[in-house]
Design an enzyme around this catalytic site. Sequence first.
Site, PDB file in Angstrom:
ATOM      1  N   LYS A 182      43.738  -2.993  46.025  1.00 48.62           N
ATOM      2  CA  LYS A 182      45.108  -2.738  46.527  1.00 48.62           C
ATOM      3  C   LYS A 182      45.147  -1.486  47.405  1.00 48.62           C
ATOM      4  CE  LYS A 182      47.134  -2.442  42.447  1.00 48.62           C
ATOM      5  NZ  LYS A 182      45.970  -2.619  41.535  1.00 48.62           N
TER       6      LYS A 182
ATOM      7  N   ARG B  73      54.776  -2.290  37.406  1.00 48.22           N
ATOM      8  CA  ARG B  73      53.674  -2.630  36.504  1.00 48.22           C
ATOM      9  C   ARG B  73      54.174  -3.145  35.156  1.00 48.22           C
ATOM     10  NH1 ARG B  73      49.322   0.965  38.765  1.00 48.22           N
ATOM     11  NH2 ARG B  73      47.434   0.723  37.537  1.00 48.22           N
TER      12      ARG B  73
ATOM     13  N   ARG C  88      32.818   2.943  41.322  1.00 48.26           N
ATOM     14  CA  ARG C  88      33.692   3.579  42.323  1.00 48.26           C
ATOM     15  C   ARG C  88      33.544   5.109  42.284  1.00 48.26           C
ATOM     16  NH1 ARG C  88      39.968   1.854  42.500  1.00 48.26           N
ATOM     17  NH2 ARG C  88      40.202   2.960  40.536  1.00 48.26           N
TER      18      ARG C  88
ATOM     19  N   ARG D  54      36.607   8.890  38.936  1.00 41.85           N
ATOM     20  CA  ARG D  54      37.915   9.125  38.307  1.00 41.85           C
ATOM     21  C   ARG D  54      37.766   9.054  36.799  1.00 41.85           C
ATOM     22  NH1 ARG D  54      42.194   5.190  41.271  1.00 41.85           N
ATOM     23  NH2 ARG D  54      42.835   4.952  39.114  1.00 41.85           N
TER      24      ARG D  54
ATOM     25  N   ARG E 167      42.557  -0.444  30.639  1.00 42.66           N
ATOM     26  CA  ARG E 167      43.421  -0.685  31.807  1.00 42.66           C
ATOM     27  C   ARG E 167      43.548  -2.174  32.106  1.00 42.66           C
ATOM     28  NH1 ARG E 167      40.594   2.621  36.189  1.00 42.66           N
ATOM     29  NH2 ARG E 167      42.329   2.079  37.537  1.00 42.66           N
TER      30      ARG E 167
HETATM   31  P1  AMP Z   1      46.195   3.226  39.665  1.00 44.45           P
HETATM   32  O1  AMP Z   1      45.627   4.230  40.600  1.00 44.45           O
HETATM   33  O2  AMP Z   1      47.266   2.396  40.308  1.00 44.45           O
HETATM   34  O3  AMP Z   1      45.142   2.375  38.995  1.00 44.45           O
HETATM   35  O4  AMP Z   1      46.932   4.050  38.501  1.00 44.45           O
HETATM   36  C1  AMP Z   1      46.232   4.965  37.690  1.00 44.45           C
HETATM   37  C2  AMP Z   1      47.008   5.242  36.422  1.00 44.45           C
HETATM   38  O5  AMP Z   1      48.280   5.824  36.743  1.00 44.45           O
HETATM   39  C3  AMP Z   1      47.348   4.010  35.578  1.00 44.45           C
HETATM   40  O6  AMP Z   1      46.278   3.616  34.728  1.00 44.45           O
HETATM   41  C4  AMP Z   1      48.549   4.535  34.784  1.00 44.45           C
HETATM   42  O7  AMP Z   1      48.159   5.425  33.756  1.00 44.45           O
HETATM   43  C5  AMP Z   1      49.284   5.346  35.841  1.00 44.45           C
HETATM   44  N1  AMP Z   1      50.222   4.503  36.626  1.00 44.45           N
HETATM   45  C6  AMP Z   1      50.113   4.161  37.939  1.00 44.45           C
HETATM   46  N2  AMP Z   1      51.129   3.371  38.317  1.00 44.45           N
HETATM   47  C7  AMP Z   1      51.910   3.210  37.222  1.00 44.45           C
HETATM   48  C8  AMP Z   1      53.097   2.484  36.964  1.00 44.45           C
HETATM   49  N3  AMP Z   1      53.708   1.748  37.915  1.00 44.45           N
HETATM   50  N4  AMP Z   1      53.616   2.550  35.711  1.00 44.45           N
HETATM   51  C9  AMP Z   1      53.042   3.278  34.740  1.00 44.45           C
HETATM   52  N5  AMP Z   1      51.903   3.962  34.903  1.00 44.45           N
HETATM   53  C10 AMP Z   1      51.333   3.943  36.131  1.00 44.45           C
END
Ligand code: AMP
Length: 216
Positions: A13, A91, A130, A163, A174
């Site tokens: 994404k 989400r 990654r 990360r 996740r």
């Molecule tokens: P991402 O980079 O999109 O994979 O997000 C990394 C982390 O940020 C996720 O595993 C969640 O802990 C938090 N996070 C990101 N977007 C959301 C969301 N829309 N709702 C809740 N937590 C989020």
Amino acid sequence: MNLVLFGPPGSGKGTQAERLRDDMKLRHLSTGDLLRDAVARETELGKKVKHVLASGQLVSDDIVLALMRDAIVAVGGDGDLKGWLLDGFPRTIGQAQGLDGLLAELGQKIDAVVVLDVDRDAVVDRLSGRRTCTQCKTVWHVKNNPPAVEGVCDRCGGTLVQRDDDKPETIAARLDVYEKQTRPILEHYRGSVTLHEVDGAMPVDKVTRAIERVLS
Ligand code: AMP
């Protein structure tokens, strides 16, 4: 045009959003990036959510909705932009409902949801390999897209790191969160918003072209 990029962690994404935003003049809004930035800057919000991100669980709907409200409203004030591109939001069903309410209030709508399909094994492989540049945030992969010198960003010379939430134990959490809380959102949109499914396992350029084709 207002778009939602949807798919499991590691489906590409963020990579696709970076390409589409320039081509389509959209503001890329990534809740993950906004939250990581708050953690890095050690803001009040950052201190509150740091452990949640590290565990692979979700930050509360209230926090995320407040962040996105401000971000979406700000796009309206930028005349050079043609819309927004959401990445990693919504989400949960609660976030999708909150977004519906906000958009109704602002007189906006989602024009399309693009779903990136990638199977679980491929996603685990992508996430575990990654590496992200600490300076310019470019994403590399130890096998599929390695930099010339291990641990150093080809683009800016910055240091590459893994990360916290790309460590094996957190990846599984996740992906479980995605299946239980996030995937059901597709049913929320089915019938009311145009959904386009794209094979996210293809090479990056091909995925970009496929997205541009379904949106044209
Ligand atoms: P991402 O980079 O999109 O994979 O997000 C990394 C982390 O940020 C996720 O595993 C969640 O802990 C938090 N996070 C990101 N977007 C959301 C969301 N829309 N709702 C809740 N937590 C989020």
